[in-house]
Design a protein around this motif. Sequence first.
Motif, PDB file in Angstrom:
ATOM      1  N   TYR A  66       0.828  -1.200   0.000  1.00 33.62           N
ATOM      2  CA  TYR A  66       0.000   0.000   0.000  1.00 33.62           C
ATOM      3  C   TYR A  66       0.866   1.254   0.000  1.00 33.62           C
ATOM      4  O   TYR A  66       1.912   1.293   0.629  1.00 33.62           O
ATOM      5  CB  TYR A  66      -0.906   0.036   1.237  1.00 33.62           C
ATOM      6  N   GLN A  67       0.418   2.272  -0.700  1.00 31.12           N
ATOM      7  CA  GLN A  67       1.003   3.613  -0.710  1.00 31.12           C
ATOM      8  C   GLN A  67       2.506   3.604  -1.008  1.00 31.12           C
ATOM      9  O   GLN A  67       3.307   4.116  -0.233  1.00 31.12           O
ATOM     10  CB  GLN A  67       0.736   4.325   0.616  1.00 31.12           C
ATOM     11  N   ARG A 122       9.367   3.464  -0.013  1.00 33.65           N
ATOM     12  CA  ARG A 122       8.732   2.967   1.193  1.00 33.65           C
ATOM     13  C   ARG A 122       7.276   2.634   0.882  1.00 33.65           C
ATOM     14  O   ARG A 122       6.698   3.160  -0.069  1.00 33.65           O
ATOM     15  CB  ARG A 122       8.831   3.964   2.341  1.00 33.65           C
ATOM     16  N   TYR A 123       6.727   1.725   1.676  1.00 40.80           N
ATOM     17  CA  TYR A 123       5.345   1.298   1.491  1.00 40.80           C
ATOM     18  C   TYR A 123       4.843   0.655   2.773  1.00 40.80           C
ATOM     19  O   TYR A 123       5.613   0.330   3.664  1.00 40.80           O
ATOM     20  CB  TYR A 123       5.224   0.316   0.313  1.00 40.80           C
ATOM     21  N   HIS A 124       3.524   0.487   2.834  1.00 38.35           N
ATOM     22  CA  HIS A 124       2.889  -0.225   3.947  1.00 38.35           C
ATOM     23  C   HIS A 124       2.586  -1.653   3.512  1.00 38.35           C
ATOM     24  O   HIS A 124       2.265  -1.899   2.357  1.00 38.35           O
ATOM     25  CB  HIS A 124       1.552   0.427   4.326  1.00 38.35           C
ATOM     26  N   TYR A 128       0.087  -5.074   8.537  1.00 35.62           N
ATOM     27  CA  TYR A 128       0.228  -4.032   9.535  1.00 35.62           C
ATOM     28  C   TYR A 128      -0.612  -2.797   9.232  1.00 35.62           C
ATOM     29  O   TYR A 128      -0.692  -1.898  10.047  1.00 35.62           O
ATOM     30  CB  TYR A 128       1.692  -3.604   9.635  1.00 35.62           C
ATOM     31  N   ALA A 129      -1.207  -2.754   8.057  1.00 38.40           N
ATOM     32  CA  ALA A 129      -1.874  -1.532   7.618  1.00 38.40           C
ATOM     33  C   ALA A 129      -3.012  -1.125   8.550  1.00 38.40           C
ATOM     34  O   ALA A 129      -3.164   0.045   8.874  1.00 38.40           O
ATOM     35  CB  ALA A 129      -2.405  -1.696   6.199  1.00 38.40           C
ATOM     36  N   TYR A 132      -0.911  -0.847  12.602  1.00 39.31           N
ATOM     37  CA  TYR A 132       0.282  -0.071  12.937  1.00 39.31           C
ATOM     38  C   TYR A 132       0.635   1.027  11.939  1.00 39.31           C
ATOM     39  O   TYR A 132       1.239   2.004  12.303  1.00 39.31           O
ATOM     40  CB  TYR A 132       1.495  -1.010  13.059  1.00 39.31           C
ATOM     41  N   TRP A 133       0.342   0.846  10.688  1.00 38.77           N
ATOM     42  CA  TRP A 133       0.734   1.763   9.632  1.00 38.77           C
ATOM     43  C   TRP A 133       2.232   2.066   9.673  1.00 38.77           C
ATOM     44  O   TRP A 133       2.659   3.184   9.536  1.00 38.77           O
ATOM     45  CB  TRP A 133      -0.065   3.065   9.677  1.00 38.77           C
ATOM     46  N   SER A 134       3.028   1.030   9.896  1.00 42.72           N
ATOM     47  CA  SER A 134       4.478   1.199   9.866  1.00 42.72           C
ATOM     48  C   SER A 134       4.957   1.101   8.426  1.00 42.72           C
ATOM     49  O   SER A 134       4.325   0.491   7.581  1.00 42.72           O
ATOM     50  CB  SER A 134       5.150   0.128  10.726  1.00 42.72           C
ATOM     51  N   TRP A 135       6.105   1.703   8.155  1.00 41.88           N
ATOM     52  CA  TRP A 135       6.659   1.733   6.802  1.00 41.88           C
ATOM     53  C   TRP A 135       7.694   0.641   6.631  1.00 41.88           C
ATOM     54  O   TRP A 135       8.436   0.316   7.545  1.00 41.88           O
ATOM     55  CB  TRP A 135       7.318   3.082   6.536  1.00 41.88           C
ATOM     56  N   THR A 136       7.784   0.094   5.422  1.00 37.52           N
ATOM     57  CA  THR A 136       8.868  -0.779   5.006  1.00 37.52           C
ATOM     58  C   THR A 136       9.708   0.022   4.012  1.00 37.52           C
ATOM     59  O   THR A 136       9.164   0.630   3.098  1.00 37.52           O
ATOM     60  CB  THR A 136       8.309  -2.052   4.338  1.00 37.52           C
TER      61      THR A 136
END
Length: 150
Positions: A66-67, A122-124, A128-129, A132-136
């Motif tokens: 995502y994103q 970077r993306y979600h 976790y979306a 947490y909405w943490s980035w990879t």
Amino acid sequence: MNWKNILTTLFIMIPAFAVFTPNIATASTVAGDQRRDVSFSVEIKQAPGNLAIKGLARNNLHHKIYQLQLFAVVLDENGKPSGNEAVSIGPASLALDQSQQFNLTLPGTLAMNARNIRLEYRYHLPDYAERYWSWTYGRVMITPEGDSKS
């Protein structure tokens, strides 16, 4: 037609559709390791006063990301950022084995003497979306001639 003929026809047609993949035009130069989570094909063009990066980002690992966001910056001879950064916001989601085109333009006269371009992304992840909405994160180094280093 009885159910055996329908079932036989269905089993014959499923493999035919499974091997069909859409034809996606890729750029001439490949950046980074294609075994990564996201791989890139890029084409770099220098113009007076800027450096244009046209490319394709492909999801190689995750069921869906995502994103997807891309950041590009020109590095000088010492590896320090010089000039402005370009940002591209990709699609809301990108499924496995799908590709998305992107365009980045790095303005400034320093881009003409660039030794390297750092492309970060970077993306979600979907797991976790919701919580947490943490980035990879990931990074690829591209030289203007098209060579790449991960």
